[in-house]
Write a protein that holds these residues in place. Structure first.
Motif, short mmCIF file in Angstrom:
data_model
loop_
_atom_site.label_atom_id
_atom_site.label_comp_id
_atom_site.label_asym_id
_atom_site.label_seq_id
_atom_site.Cartn_x
_atom_site.Cartn_y
_atom_site.Cartn_z
N ASN A 73 0.84 -1.20 0.00
CA ASN A 73 0.00 0.00 0.00
C ASN A 73 0.88 1.25 0.00
O ASN A 73 0.41 2.35 -0.29
CB ASN A 73 -0.95 0.03 1.20
N GLY A 93 0.51 12.18 -9.92
CA GLY A 93 0.24 11.10 -8.95
C GLY A 93 -1.02 11.36 -8.15
O GLY A 93 -1.78 12.30 -8.43
N GLY A 94 -1.22 10.52 -7.14
CA GLY A 94 -2.43 10.62 -6.32
C GLY A 94 -2.52 11.94 -5.59
O GLY A 94 -3.60 12.55 -5.51
N THR A 95 -1.41 12.40 -5.06
CA THR A 95 -1.42 13.65 -4.28
C THR A 95 -1.88 14.82 -5.14
O THR A 95 -2.75 15.60 -4.74
CB THR A 95 -0.02 13.93 -3.70
N ASP A 118 -5.62 14.54 -5.94
CA ASP A 118 -6.46 14.94 -4.81
C ASP A 118 -6.47 16.46 -4.66
O ASP A 118 -7.53 17.08 -4.46
CB ASP A 118 -5.93 14.31 -3.51
N HIS A 164 -6.56 10.33 3.60
CA HIS A 164 -5.12 10.50 3.45
C HIS A 164 -4.82 12.01 3.51
O HIS A 164 -5.66 12.81 3.09
CB HIS A 164 -4.72 9.92 2.09
N ALA A 209 -3.30 13.76 1.58
CA ALA A 209 -3.41 14.38 0.25
C ALA A 209 -4.81 14.96 0.02
O ALA A 209 -5.00 15.80 -0.87
CB ALA A 209 -3.09 13.35 -0.84
N MET A 250 -12.86 8.74 0.75
CA MET A 250 -12.03 7.80 0.00
C MET A 250 -12.76 6.49 -0.27
O MET A 250 -13.65 6.09 0.50
CB MET A 250 -10.72 7.55 0.75
N ASP A 305 -11.14 9.49 -3.36
CA ASP A 305 -9.76 9.11 -3.56
C ASP A 305 -9.76 7.59 -3.71
O ASP A 305 -9.98 6.85 -2.74
CB ASP A 305 -8.96 9.57 -2.33
N VAL A 338 -7.19 5.84 -4.86
CA VAL A 338 -5.79 5.45 -5.04
C VAL A 338 -5.53 4.02 -4.57
O VAL A 338 -4.84 3.25 -5.23
CB VAL A 338 -4.87 6.46 -4.32
N GLN A 339 -6.07 3.65 -3.41
CA GLN A 339 -5.81 2.30 -2.89
C GLN A 339 -6.76 1.26 -3.47
O GLN A 339 -6.45 0.07 -3.46
CB GLN A 339 -5.91 2.29 -1.36
N SER A 381 -3.67 6.68 -8.76
CA SER A 381 -2.20 6.77 -8.76
C SER A 381 -1.62 5.52 -9.40
O SER A 381 -2.12 4.41 -9.19
CB SER A 381 -1.71 6.90 -7.32
N LYS A 403 0.70 2.45 -7.15
CA LYS A 403 0.07 1.48 -6.24
C LYS A 403 -0.38 0.24 -7.01
O LYS A 403 -0.86 -0.72 -6.42
CB LYS A 403 -1.15 2.11 -5.54
N1 PLP Z 1 -4.30 8.75 -1.40
C1 PLP Z 1 -4.12 7.58 -0.77
C2 PLP Z 1 -5.28 6.88 -0.17
C3 PLP Z 1 -2.84 7.02 -0.67
O1 PLP Z 1 -2.67 5.86 -0.03
C4 PLP Z 1 -1.76 7.71 -1.26
C5 PLP Z 1 -0.39 7.20 -1.14
O2 PLP Z 1 -0.05 6.52 -0.20
C6 PLP Z 1 -2.01 8.93 -1.92
C7 PLP Z 1 -3.30 9.40 -1.98
C8 PLP Z 1 -0.91 9.70 -2.59
O3 PLP Z 1 -0.59 9.12 -3.83
P1 PLP Z 1 0.82 9.44 -4.54
O4 PLP Z 1 1.87 8.74 -3.76
O5 PLP Z 1 0.67 8.91 -5.93
O6 PLP Z 1 0.99 10.92 -4.53
#
Ligand code: PLP
Length: 382
Positions: A10, A71-73, A76, A99, A101, A146, A175, A177-178, A198, A201
């Motif tokens: 994760n 990326g995820g950040t 978000d 998260h 983010a 999320m 979100d 991402v996971q 993202s 992951k």
């Molecule tokens: N959102 C969640 C739920 C995450 O677990 C993560 C990373 O751990 C992120 C966002 C951030 O993603 P990234 O690492 O691609 O910026």
């Protein structure tokens, strides 16, 4: 070469060899910038377009809804700040288990005059519909919950929460991402306007992600410049990473069923073992991602156990956020009403597609040894 067993999927995942294969030309002979009109530029543009289709396909969206990000950040932040900037001041509700983010940009909106509400979670780690209902009694412009939590793996009922938000005319973001690559993710059936993804992951490269966006949503970019990604994400595209993200989505979609059943059987093996060692497993009664197990042992500090297991050749994560001078228990566990002393003990095993049953067995043996050593040390100290 690192011979440790990797149980922190994760956190990030290993690049899949097929993904690397797909990326290699764009790290070597294909040097085009996707905005250029010549043959090199067109090749880069085609590669991005194909990746856009692959990402869209993985989540049941239309390619035109995909905005590539770093990326995820960034996805978000774009989903929250970008929409907030288009709306002006208003009210946002985010869950207590988000998260950073998501939670950090939501907090930052307070500087622009926004009000922030926190949606509560129950003791199983599920975001509570009743909490959102109460919050929505005040006019709310944005909601973010999320799809699956990165620590507990608990899957949220986003479709129901999204329906509620929509009824109150609030913009809804999730979100995912996971969730991507671990469970089925279908943009259209979630009652949402925006979804963050993202690449790293799901066995894709770091440095790529996407925001999937309902085209009716008014949104401002975070970055201004050359107008790439329909003006919503200026900057020359990271072509190799985007191609890798597309390839990883493609693989995840084709291998989803096999991956899920393998991960569930490994996780069951793990949890049967840790239960015999008296583990407290968080979120165990809720529906969870197949690969995630978050647990603690009474009286044992999570950080200490993570270091001890690292020395034994197992890479797992702790549930604590370390700042310079203290270790804060996981905000997710605190939101679930877990006592801080227990929460400080949390460690997370997040399994991956490369893990095998023998690794889980070896981990359980090392864990038993380390727990008994640490318990003896604790007994001497008191
Ligand atoms: N959102 C969640 C739920 C995450 O677990 C993560 C990373 O751990 C992120 C966002 C951030 O993603 P990234 O690492 O691609 O910026």
């Amino acid at each position: 070469m690192n011979r440790s067993v990797y149980f922190d999927n994760n956190g990030t995942t290993a690049l899949h060899p097929k993904v690397l294969q797909a990326m290699l030309p764009y790290l070597s002979e294909q040097q085009g910038n996707a905005t250029s009109r010549h043959i090199f530029g067109r090749a880069a543009r085609n590669a991005i377009d194909q990746a856009r289709e692959q990402v869209a396909e993985a989540v049941g969206a239309h390619p035109s809804q995909v905005i590539f990000t770093s990326g995820g950040t960034e996805s978000d932040n774009l989903a929250i700040t970008g929409v907030a900037n288009a709306l002006g001041a208003g009210r946002i509700a985010v869950s207590r288990i988000e998260h950073p983010a998501v939670s950090r940009p939501a907090e930052a909106l307070k500087w622009q005059g926004w009000k922030l509400d926190r949606i509560g979670s129950n003791r199983h780690g599920q975001v509570e519909k009743t909490s959102l209902e109460t919050i929505l009694e005040n006019k709310t412009d944005m909601v973010s919950v999320m799809l699956a939590n990165n620590e507990t793996g608990v899957i949220q009922d986003v479709a129901v929460l999204g329906e509620l938000a929509r009824r109150h005319k609030a913009y809804m973001h999730t979100d995912a991402v996971q969730a991507l690559g671990k469970i089925d993710v279908d943009f259209a059936s979630l009652n949402i306007h925006a979804m963050s993804l993202s690449s790293h992951k799901i066995n894709g490269p770091q440095g790529a992600g996407a925001l999937i966006l309902d085209k009716r949503i008014d949104i401002q970019p975070l970055l201004y410049g050359g107008g790439q990604e329909k003006g919503l994400r200026s900057g020359s595209e990271n072509i190799a990473a985007i191609v890798g993200f597309g390839a990883a989505c493609n693989l995840a979609a084709t291998e989803a069923r096999n991956r899920q059943s393998k991960l569930i059987s490994l996780r069951t093996r793990l949890e049967q073992g840790i239960q015999k060692l008296d583990a407290i497993i968080f979120g165990a009664e809720a529906e969870r991602l197949p690969n995630t197990s978050f647990f603690a042992f009474d009286g044992i500090e999570g950080e200490t156990l993570v270091m001890a297991l690292d020395k034994q050749g197992f890479a797992v994560a702790s549930g604590s956020a370390c700042s310079s001078d203290n270790t804060e228990p996981s905000h997710v566990l605190l939101a679930m009403g877990i006592h801080p002393d227990i929460a400080r003990g949390a460690i997370r095993v997040s399994l991956g597609n490369n893990n095998e049953a023998q690794e889980v067995d070896a981990f359980l043996q090392a864990l038993e040894r380390e727990l008994s050593r640490l318990r003896k040390l604790t007994a001497i100290a008191v």
